[in-house]
Motif scaffolding. Structure first.
Motif, PDB file in Angstrom:
ATOM      1  N   LEU A 147      80.653  32.378  33.009  1.00  0.00           N
ATOM      2  CA  LEU A 147      81.109  32.820  31.695  1.00  0.00           C
ATOM      3  C   LEU A 147      80.784  34.287  31.437  1.00  0.00           C
ATOM      4  CD1 LEU A 147      80.062  29.831  29.415  1.00  0.00           C
ATOM      5  CD2 LEU A 147      82.398  30.602  29.840  1.00  0.00           C
ATOM      6  N   GLY A 148      79.553  34.657  31.734  1.00  0.00           N
ATOM      7  CA  GLY A 148      79.110  36.022  31.474  1.00  0.00           C
ATOM      8  C   GLY A 148      79.134  36.851  32.739  1.00  0.00           C
ATOM      9  N   THR A 149      78.606  38.035  32.651  1.00  0.00           N
ATOM     10  CA  THR A 149      78.500  38.878  33.832  1.00  0.00           C
ATOM     11  C   THR A 149      77.138  39.539  33.853  1.00  0.00           C
ATOM     12  OG1 THR A 149      79.680  40.511  35.198  1.00  0.00           O
ATOM     13  CG2 THR A 149      79.535  40.950  32.798  1.00  0.00           C
ATOM     14  N   ARG A 150      76.934  40.444  34.780  1.00  0.00           N
ATOM     15  CA  ARG A 150      75.632  41.065  35.006  1.00  0.00           C
ATOM     16  C   ARG A 150      75.224  41.964  33.845  1.00  0.00           C
ATOM     17  NH1 ARG A 150      80.058  42.894  36.876  1.00  0.00           N
ATOM     18  NH2 ARG A 150      80.507  45.113  37.176  1.00  0.00           N
ATOM     19  N   LEU A 198      78.548  28.557  24.955  1.00  0.00           N
ATOM     20  CA  LEU A 198      79.211  29.218  23.831  1.00  0.00           C
ATOM     21  C   LEU A 198      78.742  28.561  22.540  1.00  0.00           C
ATOM     22  CD1 LEU A 198      82.845  29.427  25.265  1.00  0.00           C
ATOM     23  CD2 LEU A 198      81.105  31.230  25.245  1.00  0.00           C
ATOM     24  N   ASN A 199      78.348  29.378  21.562  1.00  0.00           N
ATOM     25  CA  ASN A 199      77.817  28.829  20.318  1.00  0.00           C
ATOM     26  C   ASN A 199      78.945  28.435  19.361  1.00  0.00           C
ATOM     27  OD1 ASN A 199      78.719  31.187  19.042  1.00  0.00           O
ATOM     28  ND2 ASN A 199      76.689  32.110  18.968  1.00  0.00           N
ATOM     29  N   GLU A 200      78.584  28.036  18.149  1.00  0.00           N
ATOM     30  CA  GLU A 200      79.567  27.569  17.183  1.00  0.00           C
ATOM     31  C   GLU A 200      80.542  28.656  16.755  1.00  0.00           C
ATOM     32  OE1 GLU A 200      75.703  28.708  15.176  1.00  0.00           O
ATOM     33  OE2 GLU A 200      76.339  27.472  16.886  1.00  0.00           O
ATOM     34  N   ASP A 201      80.190  29.922  17.007  1.00  0.00           N
ATOM     35  CA  ASP A 201      81.102  31.033  16.730  1.00  0.00           C
ATOM     36  C   ASP A 201      81.829  31.492  17.982  1.00  0.00           C
ATOM     37  OD1 ASP A 201      80.477  31.224  13.967  1.00  0.00           O
ATOM     38  OD2 ASP A 201      78.616  32.283  14.469  1.00  0.00           O
ATOM     39  N   ASP A 202      81.786  30.664  19.033  1.00  0.00           N
ATOM     40  CA  ASP A 202      82.450  30.945  20.308  1.00  0.00           C
ATOM     41  C   ASP A 202      81.888  32.197  20.974  1.00  0.00           C
ATOM     42  OD1 ASP A 202      84.237  29.959  22.196  1.00  0.00           O
ATOM     43  OD2 ASP A 202      85.870  31.275  21.543  1.00  0.00           O
ATOM     44  N   GLN A 203      80.589  32.447  20.756  1.00  0.00           N
ATOM     45  CA  GLN A 203      79.907  33.590  21.348  1.00  0.00           C
ATOM     46  C   GLN A 203      78.979  33.131  22.471  1.00  0.00           C
ATOM     47  OE1 GLN A 203      78.092  34.822  17.643  1.00  0.00           O
ATOM     48  NE2 GLN A 203      79.416  36.634  17.528  1.00  0.00           N
ATOM     49  N   TYR A 204      78.855  33.983  23.458  1.00  0.00           N
ATOM     50  CA  TYR A 204      78.040  33.697  24.642  1.00  0.00           C
ATOM     51  C   TYR A 204      76.558  33.715  24.290  1.00  0.00           C
ATOM     52  CZ  TYR A 204      76.472  34.436  29.537  1.00  0.00           C
ATOM     53  OH  TYR A 204      75.890  34.338  30.776  1.00  0.00           O
ATOM     54  N   PHE A 205      75.831  32.651  24.721  1.00  0.00           N
ATOM     55  CA  PHE A 205      74.388  32.655  24.535  1.00  0.00           C
ATOM     56  C   PHE A 205      73.693  32.372  25.860  1.00  0.00           C
ATOM     57  CE2 PHE A 205      75.357  28.111  23.672  1.00  0.00           C
ATOM     58  CZ  PHE A 205      74.462  27.485  24.534  1.00  0.00           C
ATOM     59  N   MET A 206      72.433  32.789  25.957  1.00  0.00           N
ATOM     60  CA  MET A 206      71.604  32.569  27.136  1.00  0.00           C
ATOM     61  C   MET A 206      70.307  31.908  26.702  1.00  0.00           C
ATOM     62  SD  MET A 206      72.141  36.193  29.206  1.00  0.00           S
ATOM     63  CE  MET A 206      71.201  37.157  28.006  1.00  0.00           C
ATOM     64  N   LYS A 207      69.816  30.975  27.507  1.00  0.00           N
ATOM     65  CA  LYS A 207      68.582  30.260  27.203  1.00  0.00           C
ATOM     66  C   LYS A 207      67.613  30.381  28.366  1.00  0.00           C
ATOM     67  CE  LYS A 207      68.741  26.498  24.901  1.00  0.00           C
ATOM     68  NZ  LYS A 207      68.936  25.099  24.474  1.00  0.00           N
ATOM     69  N   ALA A 208      66.398  29.921  28.160  1.00  0.00           N
ATOM     70  CA  ALA A 208      65.387  29.989  29.208  1.00  0.00           C
ATOM     71  C   ALA A 208      65.838  29.184  30.425  1.00  0.00           C
ATOM     72  CB  ALA A 208      64.053  29.450  28.691  1.00  0.00           C
ATOM     73  N   CYS A 209      65.634  29.740  31.590  1.00  0.00           N
ATOM     74  CA  CYS A 209      66.020  29.125  32.852  1.00  0.00           C
ATOM     75  C   CYS A 209      65.263  27.809  33.056  1.00  0.00           C
ATOM     76  CB  CYS A 209      65.712  30.098  33.999  1.00  0.00           C
ATOM     77  SG  CYS A 209      65.901  29.418  35.644  1.00  0.00           S
ATOM     78  N   PRO A 210      65.977  26.717  33.373  1.00  0.00           N
ATOM     79  CA  PRO A 210      65.301  25.425  33.544  1.00  0.00           C
ATOM     80  C   PRO A 210      64.735  25.200  34.947  1.00  0.00           C
ATOM     81  CG  PRO A 210      67.661  25.113  33.719  1.00  0.00           C
ATOM     82  CD  PRO A 210      67.444  26.578  33.400  1.00  0.00           C
ATOM     83  N   ALA A 211      64.923  26.149  35.866  1.00  0.00           N
ATOM     84  CA  ALA A 211      64.476  25.956  37.252  1.00  0.00           C
ATOM     85  C   ALA A 211      62.959  25.937  37.343  1.00  0.00           C
ATOM     86  CB  ALA A 211      65.029  27.058  38.147  1.00  0.00           C
TER      87      ALA A 211
END
Length: 291
Positions: A147-150, A198-211
């Motif tokens: 979805l996103g990029t670098r 994508l959040n409720e406003d259709d915006q890209y979000f990032m969360k803490a890595c689950p690895a």
């Protein structure tokens, strides 16, 4: 109940169908029918290269066709930004947007990364993903996104007014220089181990890595590949890079390990590298006649 079918669908037996039994065999995964996946595990593969990419840096490496490559979280959660090219022609490279359409926005086992036009063929097929069981969290976050990029120093300068030379774009630029590539060859990435949505406003979000230490993302090279990966300066992304809560995430940065395996020839029986797209590239232009 109304459902939204995938827009891009092939006929049965077409190029979007994956021979799961083959990839189970070469990877050593248990078969879909509960049977053994074959001897693609320790007895069917040989480690031919391994190295560790330090924090906030990047490295490029080659994966020959018919080999496996494993990306590993060495000692803690860490996001990696991944680029891939045809080793013999870097004009053929990952096409992130078309891969989203042909596969999914977040890829996992049996998904493929597709190349740019006019080639349009699988560069690699995902054969292992220990985060597959993570699934979708309660906010819609999933791992390994297209979805996103670098992150890059241009956006960082625009958002903060400050320069920082170890964003993923810069790390990838330095990584590919020994192969004669430049900033113009660095392209949209696969965000390995990154949890996004994508959040409720259709915006890209990032969360803490689950690895966790030892988690991996593994793929089978369909062509001779040149790969590059940046260990994101945001580390596990538990600390925001921008906005009112932004901080320095140095303490949540970890290295990433790379392992390349040769696969026994017997396991590759019947497999061949995919050919470029069959379309003749004429685009309706009539060729001149000299007779």
């Amino acid at each position: 109940m109304v459902t939204n079918e995938a827009a891009y669908q092939a006929t049965k037996g077409g190029p979007l169908d994956v021979d799961k039994a083959f990839y189970d065999r070469v990877s050593g995964r248990p078969g879909n029918d509960g049977s053994s996946g074959g001897s693609g595990g320790p007895g069917g593969r040989r480690l031919v290269e391994s190295f560790t990419i330090p924090i906030r840096s990047g490295r490029a490496w080659e994966v020959p066709a018919g080999h496996l490559c494993r990306i590993v979280t060495v000692d803690g959660p860490q996001v990696g930004d991944f680029n891939v090219w045809n080793r013999h022609d870097p004009r053929e490279r990952l096409w992130a947007s078309r891969t989203r359409q042909l596969q999914r926005a977040h890829v996992s086992t049996y998904d493929r990364l597709w190349s740019t036009l006019p080639f349009l063929r699988p560069l690699l097929t995902v054969t292992g993903d220990t985060l597959a069981d993570h699934g979708t969290d309660d906010t819609g976050g999933r791992a390994h996104d297209l979805l996103g990029t670098r992150c890059d120093p241009y956006v960082n300068r625009m958002l903060t007014g400050e320069d920082f030379d170890f964003h993923c774009h810069s790390n990838l630029v330095r990584a590919v220089l020994p192969y004669g590539l430049t900033e113009f060859d660095v392209h949209d990435v696969l965000n390995v181990f990154q949890c996004t949505g994508l959040n409720e406003d259709d915006q890209y979000f990032m969360k803490a890595c689950p690895a966790r230490p030892g988690d991996h993302f593994e793929f089978f090279a369909e062509l001779d590949l040149l790969c590059a990966l940046s260990t994101c300066p945001g580390g596990d992304l538990s600390v925001p890079l921008w906005g009112p809560d932004a901080g320095d995430p140095l303490e949540v940065c970890h290295p990433i390990g790379i392992e390349v395996y040769e696969v026994d020839d017997a396991l590759l029986e019947g497999w061949a590298s995919p050919q470029p797209a069959a379309y003749r590239n004429l685009h309706g232009v009539t060729l001149p006649s000299w007779t």
